[in-house]
Design an enzyme around this catalytic site. Structure first.
Site, mmCIF file in Angstrom:
data_model
loop_
_atom_site.group_PDB
_atom_site.id
_atom_site.type_symbol
_atom_site.label_atom_id
_atom_site.label_comp_id
_atom_site.label_asym_id
_atom_site.label_seq_id
_atom_site.Cartn_x
_atom_site.Cartn_y
_atom_site.Cartn_z
ATOM 1 N N TYR A 88 29.199 1.494 17.190
ATOM 2 C CA TYR A 88 28.136 0.833 17.939
ATOM 3 C C TYR A 88 27.427 -0.270 17.149
ATOM 4 C CZ TYR A 88 28.448 3.712 22.070
ATOM 5 O OH TYR A 88 28.886 4.294 23.223
ATOM 6 N N GLU A 125 39.194 29.095 21.416
ATOM 7 C CA GLU A 125 39.576 27.742 21.811
ATOM 8 C C GLU A 125 38.503 27.072 22.646
ATOM 9 O OE1 GLU A 125 42.992 27.566 24.424
ATOM 10 O OE2 GLU A 125 42.611 25.461 24.857
ATOM 11 N N ASP A 162 44.159 30.078 25.022
ATOM 12 C CA ASP A 162 44.862 30.280 26.283
ATOM 13 C C ASP A 162 46.358 30.412 26.001
ATOM 14 O OD1 ASP A 162 42.811 27.937 28.214
ATOM 15 O OD2 ASP A 162 42.528 30.073 27.717
#
Lengths: 396, 586
Positions: free
Chosen positions: A138, A224, A277
């Site tokens: 930025y 996760e 997962d």
């Protein structure tokens, strides 16, 4: 004991304790993890001199009427990456490089941006201030174009100077959370206690600066997804299986989260498990914690924890628990490609059980989120699945 | 323009047409040779205040060999009925031994009485004519000398023998437009042409953006050069008022507003300038209140070359070409007006490409400059912020700077030089440097031929140039199909992409374009001109700017030293026909 016992009785952790012993024995057999190569923590003056040396080389080239160029390691090329079981993915010592030339229309802009960021790092180090990658972007977003450009250049500089990003006074924004049996003091003296009820503590941005870490944890559980992490918090998992530490990177982990996991391992040698997962994406995230990523392979020795074990959700669990098919999701083409890619990676070779689980997934062509376990009960994960896994050594 | 100039024009035209039509030359060969043109003026014994001018045109060798000399004399005499000149052939047939090629040198003379001022004007006009010839015939050299009352001057027009190898490509890079068939008005009296007139435009910016890449200025002027068949400059019958009706209306050419340009005819053209005099000149003025254009005198010049050639399914005869030339000199305006839409479309397309390239080059240059500024500022930031005196001292010493201000200036300069050098090396027709440079395969820079193979480039038509030629070409069949239609739009024209190849031409069409290409052999502007003309002066005067007065009788060395900026300007259009040179034959 540093903390009031709230968890299960001591016998619950017998398997865990034996696992920890085996890990420690392996460490003793193999010696300490090698710290050679890659980036290191450098002092401010070292960084300043390194940058000045680069500038001097540039000026010398110009004086000879030669176009200066940066020589950058090809960090993201498999030909420059090797796998070591004790470290994970790391860069080879003599890797291929590419030149960022100042006299090429294609690369002159990148050449200039590298100099720009070097000058900004120089100022940060000189003034002993810190900035995140986002802050740097930025400062002149129009010049840089996008955040990825800045991120890549910073990594290139870190690799080129062979110093850690922290040494460049560039912080990565932490997005991870930590909860459980842990307390420490941050660099500025702030005391942090991660023991909590329903809330977690943000992973600090200055991992190298934290000190006085204290824990009794029997294990570290890397989760996760933030959703799963919050669910476990809500279920008071940290207290139910106390003493333990839970941490999440909210998906692909940022550098600080990985550094913290590594620091916990280096400091306490507590068994580290992952709860991801049962899909290729989750497996890949787990591999990042355990073996590292290609793009950060030059810092592998500071970021990886090869001792990590896969606790769940295993594809074989889906069958074992009779998870109904409507809780399963078919693998997409992208999933298939990612799974194939992971199976081809060098580290899978030394993980036959992981390979087997991935082959089960590939054969079934189905995946499942951890939330699929809620078909049994809403708190099955924290009440049954995880405790059983941990008690009886259901990790691979 | 009086007798001497007219006679020289006609004779040269006749010689070139004769050569092209009658001499058996291999396909792809360029017109080659040297002609001596000398004018000697002495006080006339027959007219008061007049000079008796004896003009001699001689060939040293192979250019016009094989001619039947007496027949030539008869034919040329018939084309100069208005000249009260005595035309003689000073070399008899067979009196000169033939060389191995079976060709014979020749010399012819004519005499005219003229006022001194008229002679001076004629000499200037002749010089401009010669310059225009060698722009498209690079292997022809003219040695033009004038002796008036004992004062002698000579100039050489033609390709010099460069001893140095250029470090970068300084040529202009014309873009060839697609040929269009011109319509001849019914009321234009003339010969019955057994063929068609084809107009092919070519456009370029001068100086080339590849050379002055750090000075990509606005367009400040437009110069138009008119050529007839076989690359012969058109001397319009209204030459003294070069801006014909067609060109007076600036909007008849293209839509200038599209480029935010306001173009007005520039009538301030003087003969006594060392530079190529365009046939039509425009000045760009600011449009829509944009003041910066007016305040920027050093803009670029848009060069527009209009080649009108003759194409026929039958073998073209010499007199036919002569007739076409005559037709064009007297009726070009009417023909262009009649063909306005197709002409405008073709020129617009060509100029669009050039200015688009200019725009892209300007953008690339801006990006480059921006990057260099960032690099320099970053280095300065580190240098000035460093507390290590040995580092600062080393940097200053390395660039031999006394202080950081001087260091910054030198840093800018050296970065600019290095990057411009590489920027120019991306030119596809560059020459190899003397010092071997490491090829950067990652950048994909092309391997460039050395200077000695410049002719080879010209003769064999370098690939990039060939691609441009193909890009602009239309099939002859397509042109005929468009004969009665509107002007072809760019989408109908040949594709822009370099890898596009021209559709196969009919044999006659191909031959015509080859003939056209052969006529446009490479040429160079005279080097005999005094080489003090700097690029800055040239841009100020430019193609269409004010001229610098120059004495016609001033002597000059034929081999003046070359300065880079002079070479740059003098090669303004000299490479034009190199890339128009024909491809090696089917």
């Amino acid at each position: 004991m540093a903390f009031a016992p709230m968890g299960p009785e001591a016998s619950f952790f017998e398997v865990l304790d034996r696992h920890r012993e085996s890990l420690l024995a392996a460490l003793r057999r193999g010696g300490q993890e090698p710290r050679s190569g890659g980036s290191r923590l450098a002092s401010s003056s070292e960084v300043l001199v390194s940058i000045e040396n680069i500038i001097q080389d540039i000026i010398t080239s110009l004086a000879r009427n030669e176009a200066p160029a940066f020589t950058i390691d090809n960090r993201s090329s498999w030909e420059n990456i090797k796998f070591e079981d004790s470290v994970g993915l790391q860069m080879v010592s003599h890797c291929t490089t590419r030149k960022i030339k100042s006299d090429s229309p294609k690369s002159v802009k990148k050449f200039a941006l590298i100099l720009k960021i070097l000058s900004m790092i120089y100022k940060l180090v000189q003034s002993n201030t810190y900035a995140t990658k986002r802050d740097i972007y930025y400062t002149d977003s129009q010049l840089f174009g996008n955040q990825t450009v800045v991120d890549n250049i910073i990594n290139d500089i870190s690799c080129m100077l062979k110093v850690s990003r922290r040494s460049l006074h560039i912080l990565s924004t932490s997005k991870g959370l930590i909860a459980g049996n842990l307390r420490y003091i941050e660099e500025d003296g702030t005391k942090v206690n991660c023991t909590c009820g329903a809330t977690a503590v943000a992973v600090p941005s200055n991992i190298q600066g934290i000190r006085n870490l204290v824990t009794d944890a029997k294990f570290v559980l890397i989760v996760e997804k933030d959703a799963t992490f919050q669910r476990l918090l809500d279920d008071n998992f940290c207290n139910k299986l106390s003493p333990c530490i839970m941490i999440t990177g909210k998906g692909v982990p940022d550098l600080n989260t990985r550094l913290l996991v590594r620091k916990l391992w280096d400091t306490f040698h507590v068994p580290v498990f992952t709860l991801v997962d049962a899909d290729p994406h989750g497996i890949e995230i787990m591999c990042i914690y355990k073996y590292g990523s290609m793009s950060m392979s030059f810092e592998a020795h500071r970021l990886t924890v090869p001792a990590i074990r896969w606790l769940g959700l295993l594809p074989s669990d889906l069958k074992r628990l009779n998870v109904p098919k409507d809780s399963l999701i078919p693998l997409t083409n992208r999933d298939q490609m990612k799974l194939d890619s992971i199976l081809r990676r060098p580290y899978v070779t030394c993980q036959p059980f992981w390979r087997k689980e991935m082959e089960i997934m590939a054969d079934s062509k189905m995946k499942a989120e951890i939330q699929a376990l809620t078909f049994l009960s809403s708190d099955y994960l924290s009440r049954v699945y995880l405790p059983n896994k941990l008690k009886f050594g259901g990790w691979i | 323009m009086e007798g001497t100039a007219v006679a020289v024009f006609e004779i040269l035209r006749f010689l070139i047409i004769h050569w092209k039509c009658n001499i058996d030359v291999s396909k792809g060969a360029l017109l080659e040779g040297q002609l001596e043109i000398s004018i000697e003026g002495l006080h006339s014994k027959h007219q008061a205040n007049a000079l008796h001018c004896v003009t001699t045109i001689a060939s040293a060798g192979s250019l016009f060999g094989g001619m039947v000399l007496k027949k030539f004399l008869k034919e040329i005499q018939s084309t100069l009925p208005g000249i009260s000149a005595k035309l003689t052939w000073t070399s008899e047939e067979g009196s000169y031994p033939q060389d191995m090629t079976g060709v014979t040198p020749f010399q012819m003379t004519f005499e005219v009485d003229e006022k001194p001022r008229t002679l001076m004007t004629d000499c200037l006009v002749i010089k401009h004519f010669l310059r225009k010839i060698i722009m498209v015939h690079p292997k022809v050299r003219f040695n033009f000398s004038v002796k008036v009352n004992g004062i002698f001057s000579t100039e050489i027009f033609g390709r010099p023998n460069f001893g140095t190898i250029e470090s970068h490509c300084s040529r202009i890079h014309p873009v060839l437009g697609h040929p269009v068939i011109l319509f001849i008005p019914e009321d234009v009296a003339g010969m019955d042409l057994l063929g068609e007139l084809i107009l092919t435009p070519a456009a370029a910016l001068c100086p080339s953006p590849k050379v002055s890449s750090n000075q990509l200025n606005r367009i400040s002027s437009v110069s138009i050069f008119l050529y007839g068949p076989l690359g012969l400059p058109l001397i319009l019958s209204t030459w003294e008022q070069p801006v014909t009706t067609f060109f007076k209306d600036t909007s008849s050419l293209i839509d200038w507003k599209k480029y935010h340009l306001c173009i007005v005819p520039n009538l301030d053209l003087k003969l006594d300038r060392d530079l190529v005099l365009p046939d039509v000149s425009y000045r760009a003025e600011s449009s829509e209140g944009d003041q910066s254009q007016n305040m920027d005198p050093q803009g670029q010049t848009l060069l527009l070359f209009l080649f009108v050639d003759f194409h026929s399914a039958f073998p073209v005869q010499q007199m036919e070409i002569w007739g076409v030339y005559t037709l064009l000199t007297t009726h070009l305006n009417a023909i262009l007006v009649e063909s306005h839409s197709v002409v405008q479309g073709s020129i617009q397309f060509t100029v669009d490409q050039v200015l688009e390239q200019h725009h892209q080059a300007a953008k690339a240059q801006q990006k480059l400059q921006a990057s260099l500024s960032v690099a320099v500022n970053s280095i300065m930031s580190i240098l000035t912020g460093s507390t290590r005196s040995s580092f600062r001292k080393m940097c200053l010493q390395t660039l031999q700077a006394a202080d950081t201000q001087e260091f910054e200036t030198k840093l800018h300069k050296v970065f600019r030089e290095i990057t411009q050098h590489q920027f120019l090396h991306h030119c596809s027709c560059e020459v190899k440097q003397l010092t071997l440079e490491k090829k950067d395969s990652a950048q994909g820079t092309e391997d460039v031929p050395d200077n000695s193979s410049r002719e080879l480039l010209a003769g064999t038509n370098g690939q990039a140039e060939n691609k441009r030629l193909k890009r602009g070409s239309l099939r002859m069949e397509e042109m005929r199909a468009l004969h009665s239609a509107r002007a072809p739009s760019p989408s109908e024209a040949a594709p822009h992409r370099p890898e596009a190849t021209a559709a196969p031409l009919t044999p006659s069409g191909r031959a015509a374009l080859k003939a056209h290409g052969r006529a446009l052999a490479p040429g160079r502007v005279s080097l005999g001109s005094r080489l003090e003309v700097t690029e800055r002066a040239v841009r100020r005067e430019g193609c269409g700017g004010r001229c610098r007065p120059r004495a016609a009788a001033e002597g000059s060395s034929p081999r003046a030293p070359l300065f880079p900026q002079d070479v740059l300007w003098l090669q303004e259009v000299s490479n034009l026909s190199e890339w128009l040179s024909p491809s090696p034959g089917p």
